[in-house]
Design a protein around this motif. Sequence first.
Motif, PDB file in Angstrom:
ATOM      1  N   ARG A 231       0.828  -1.210   0.000  1.00  0.00           N
ATOM      2  CA  ARG A 231       0.000   0.000   0.000  1.00  0.00           C
ATOM      3  C   ARG A 231       0.865   1.265   0.000  1.00  0.00           C
ATOM      4  N   GLU A 232       2.005   1.206   0.671  1.00  0.00           N
ATOM      5  CA  GLU A 232       2.900   2.360   0.717  1.00  0.00           C
ATOM      6  C   GLU A 232       3.514   2.667  -0.648  1.00  0.00           C
ATOM      7  N   THR A 233       3.753   1.647  -1.451  1.00  0.00           N
ATOM      8  CA  THR A 233       4.522   1.816  -2.685  1.00  0.00           C
ATOM      9  C   THR A 233       3.688   1.767  -3.947  1.00  0.00           C
ATOM     10  N   SER A 234       2.435   1.318  -3.863  1.00  0.00           N
ATOM     11  CA  SER A 234       1.615   1.156  -5.051  1.00  0.00           C
ATOM     12  C   SER A 234       1.433   2.494  -5.768  1.00  0.00           C
ATOM     13  N   GLY A 235       1.718   2.509  -7.081  1.00  0.00           N
ATOM     14  CA  GLY A 235       1.526   3.697  -7.887  1.00  0.00           C
ATOM     15  C   GLY A 235       2.601   4.748  -7.754  1.00  0.00           C
ATOM     16  N   ALA A 236       3.623   4.482  -6.925  1.00  0.00           N
ATOM     17  CA  ALA A 236       4.681   5.480  -6.746  1.00  0.00           C
ATOM     18  C   ALA A 236       5.506   5.596  -8.023  1.00  0.00           C
ATOM     19  N   ARG A 237       5.942   6.810  -8.313  1.00  0.00           N
ATOM     20  CA  ARG A 237       6.806   7.018  -9.472  1.00  0.00           C
ATOM     21  C   ARG A 237       8.245   6.722  -9.093  1.00  0.00           C
ATOM     22  N   ALA A 238       9.102   6.661 -10.111  1.00  0.00           N
ATOM     23  CA  ALA A 238      10.488   6.254  -9.871  1.00  0.00           C
ATOM     24  C   ALA A 238      11.182   7.172  -8.878  1.00  0.00           C
ATOM     25  N   ALA A 239      10.808   8.451  -8.870  1.00  0.00           N
ATOM     26  CA  ALA A 239      11.454   9.387  -7.948  1.00  0.00           C
ATOM     27  C   ALA A 239      11.176   9.035  -6.499  1.00  0.00           C
ATOM     28  N   GLN A 240      10.024   8.396  -6.237  1.00  0.00           N
ATOM     29  CA  GLN A 240       9.671   8.053  -4.867  1.00  0.00           C
ATOM     30  C   GLN A 240       9.814   6.568  -4.571  1.00  0.00           C
ATOM     31  N   PHE A 241      10.020   5.755  -5.593  1.00  0.00           N
ATOM     32  CA  PHE A 241      10.061   4.305  -5.401  1.00  0.00           C
ATOM     33  C   PHE A 241      11.445   3.777  -5.733  1.00  0.00           C
ATOM     34  N   SER A 242      12.030   3.053  -4.814  1.00  0.00           N
ATOM     35  CA  SER A 242      13.331   2.415  -5.034  1.00  0.00           C
ATOM     36  C   SER A 242      13.152   0.908  -4.948  1.00  0.00           C
ATOM     37  N   LEU A 243      13.479   0.221  -6.038  1.00  0.00           N
ATOM     38  CA  LEU A 243      13.378  -1.233  -6.020  1.00  0.00           C
ATOM     39  C   LEU A 243      14.334  -1.827  -4.993  1.00  0.00           C
TER      40      LEU A 243
ATOM     41  N   LEU B  19      16.777  -4.513 -11.232  1.00  0.00           N
ATOM     42  CA  LEU B  19      17.737  -3.731 -10.457  1.00  0.00           C
ATOM     43  C   LEU B  19      18.741  -3.029 -11.366  1.00  0.00           C
ATOM     44  N   VAL B  20      19.187  -3.715 -12.421  1.00  0.00           N
ATOM     45  CA  VAL B  20      20.193  -3.138 -13.318  1.00  0.00           C
ATOM     46  C   VAL B  20      19.629  -1.933 -14.061  1.00  0.00           C
ATOM     47  N   ILE B  21      18.401  -2.049 -14.575  1.00  0.00           N
ATOM     48  CA  ILE B  21      17.860  -0.936 -15.366  1.00  0.00           C
ATOM     49  C   ILE B  21      17.289   0.169 -14.494  1.00  0.00           C
ATOM     50  N   GLU B  22      16.972  -0.127 -13.223  1.00  0.00           N
ATOM     51  CA  GLU B  22      16.332   0.894 -12.395  1.00  0.00           C
ATOM     52  C   GLU B  22      17.205   2.133 -12.244  1.00  0.00           C
TER      53      GLU B  22
ATOM     54  N   LEU C 175      17.573   8.987 -16.010  1.00  0.00           N
ATOM     55  CA  LEU C 175      17.071   9.649 -17.213  1.00  0.00           C
ATOM     56  C   LEU C 175      15.699  10.294 -17.022  1.00  0.00           C
ATOM     57  N   ASP C 176      14.819   9.627 -16.269  1.00  0.00           N
ATOM     58  CA  ASP C 176      13.457  10.147 -16.131  1.00  0.00           C
ATOM     59  C   ASP C 176      12.903   9.742 -14.770  1.00  0.00           C
ATOM     60  N   PRO C 177      13.191  10.509 -13.728  1.00  0.00           N
ATOM     61  CA  PRO C 177      12.769  10.127 -12.380  1.00  0.00           C
ATOM     62  C   PRO C 177      11.263  10.124 -12.185  1.00  0.00           C
ATOM     63  N   ASP C 178      10.495  10.705 -13.102  1.00  0.00           N
ATOM     64  CA  ASP C 178       9.046  10.767 -12.941  1.00  0.00           C
ATOM     65  C   ASP C 178       8.294   9.664 -13.678  1.00  0.00           C
ATOM     66  N   VAL C 179       8.996   8.755 -14.341  1.00  0.00           N
ATOM     67  CA  VAL C 179       8.308   7.715 -15.094  1.00  0.00           C
ATOM     68  C   VAL C 179       7.548   6.794 -14.133  1.00  0.00           C
ATOM     69  N   ASP C 180       6.345   6.438 -14.525  1.00  0.00           N
ATOM     70  CA  ASP C 180       5.526   5.513 -13.732  1.00  0.00           C
ATOM     71  C   ASP C 180       5.737   4.110 -14.300  1.00  0.00           C
ATOM     72  N   PHE C 181       6.792   3.435 -13.816  1.00  0.00           N
ATOM     73  CA  PHE C 181       7.132   2.161 -14.448  1.00  0.00           C
ATOM     74  C   PHE C 181       6.160   1.052 -14.083  1.00  0.00           C
ATOM     75  N   GLN C 182       5.389   1.212 -13.015  1.00  0.00           N
ATOM     76  CA  GLN C 182       4.356   0.222 -12.714  1.00  0.00           C
ATOM     77  C   GLN C 182       3.231   0.314 -13.746  1.00  0.00           C
ATOM     78  N   ALA C 183       2.799   1.534 -14.068  1.00  0.00           N
ATOM     79  CA  ALA C 183       1.727   1.709 -15.054  1.00  0.00           C
ATOM     80  C   ALA C 183       2.170   1.242 -16.437  1.00  0.00           C
ATOM     81  N   LEU C 184       3.427   1.491 -16.788  1.00  0.00           N
ATOM     82  CA  LEU C 184       3.915   1.084 -18.111  1.00  0.00           C
ATOM     83  C   LEU C 184       3.948  -0.435 -18.273  1.00  0.00           C
ATOM     84  N   ALA C 185       4.000  -1.145 -17.158  1.00  0.00           N
ATOM     85  CA  ALA C 185       4.011  -2.606 -17.234  1.00  0.00           C
ATOM     86  C   ALA C 185       2.636  -3.177 -17.565  1.00  0.00           C
ATOM     87  N   MET C 186       1.567  -2.433 -17.285  1.00  0.00           N
ATOM     88  CA  MET C 186       0.227  -3.001 -17.380  1.00  0.00           C
ATOM     89  C   MET C 186      -0.135  -3.514 -18.776  1.00  0.00           C
TER      90      MET C 186
END
Length: 421
Positions: A344-356, A386-389, A395-406
């Motif tokens: 719940r804490e991490t769901s939907g977080a963008r790369a700037a706020q989410f660290s794998l 981990l390697v690509i994160e 390059l783009d700290p605001d990308v929503d990589f969870q949404a892009l996976a859908m």
Amino acid sequence: MDDARIRTPRLAGRAAVTAGALAALGARAVARKLAHRSASAEGTAADLHRLGPAYVKVAQLLATRRDQLPESWCERLAVLEDRVPAPSAASIAEVLRRSYGARTPFARLDLEPLAAGSIATVHRATLPDGRAVAVKVRRDDVRRTLALDLALLGALARTAQRVPGLRRIPVSEMVGQVGAVVGRQADFAAERANLAKLRQNFAPDNGVRVPATLDALCTPDVIVMDLMTGLRPLRRADIPDGDRRDLVRQVLTATYQMLFLDGFVHCDLHHGNIYAGPDGTLVILDGGFMIELPDQVRRLFADFFVNLALGRGERCAEIVLASARRTDGCDRDGFTRRLAELVRETSGARAAQFSLVAFAGRLFDLQRRHHVFAAPEFVFPLLALLVIEGMVRDLDPDVDFQALAMPILDRAATGRLHARG
């Protein structure tokens, strides 16, 4: 070379060399400290290169983590992605001589490498018909050195397995599985097959290019392939602001395709292996560190990822428990409750706020505290992300990589439904 063929004297000799390299590295660090000087990037690369290719691979992974390490250290370690100290021209020429004899297939070959990695160097060459090609030459004796280093790490893992706090964790098995994949990076026949399969998987997608190999000219020590020109490193300094967003999405889409659709995953897409092409495509140059995920692992990892993106923590916990190697003594209710809170804490977080790294660390801590021991196979998809994160965050700290996976996850789910039908 497998463990059964590695004699104890050889292993002891390699351990002595490694210990000597570590001691020399420490002594140089102390000397620099006393002299109030810092190590240069090339000096750090040379120190780690002396330890051997297995250690270089770890450093290459760390170089992508600018969110976890100081910028200065990432810059030093990044040298190891394609600028590892090269062997002598004489050593490279000797490998080529063994491969082709007196009748070289090249009209011209530049012994000065275009790039130098821990396993091989890459050179520009010209065929008699004028075609420019890239020639990847395996370092002399690298297979033996890599096998000895991995045997040492395996011995350390088996020793660690006897430590009371680690007896329940399959450390030895995990090191063995990762080591087997790392060891295959020195197998050029396997890499040629990997590149061919990767080209086939991305053939319908014009956004990803993989060089074709010229199999008639390849040998156990040499791979000859298309020369890809006009490449730009995927670093902030090399990519204009207007191109970063699209390139990051291409990197993530390609990675998700490998993870969730193909099950054939490149675990080493650092800056030395993936570039931006002159036509806006991505170019993947290396096929050494790849893993074929079992279907069950691919499906479970996809299910975990989609439920993470949707904030379904309880379902994430069910998947982790279902995929675990052992759950004896597990506090299932406590684990489910804590993991649901983390999701719940991490769901939907963008790369700037989410660290794998941070998420994985907390997940592993929950597993440890609640006696849930994950199957070692899951290290590979995590390693790929981990390697690509680090690249994505740079390059783009605001990308929503969870949404892009859908969209990719939807295609994977649709494919499973069709297969059942």
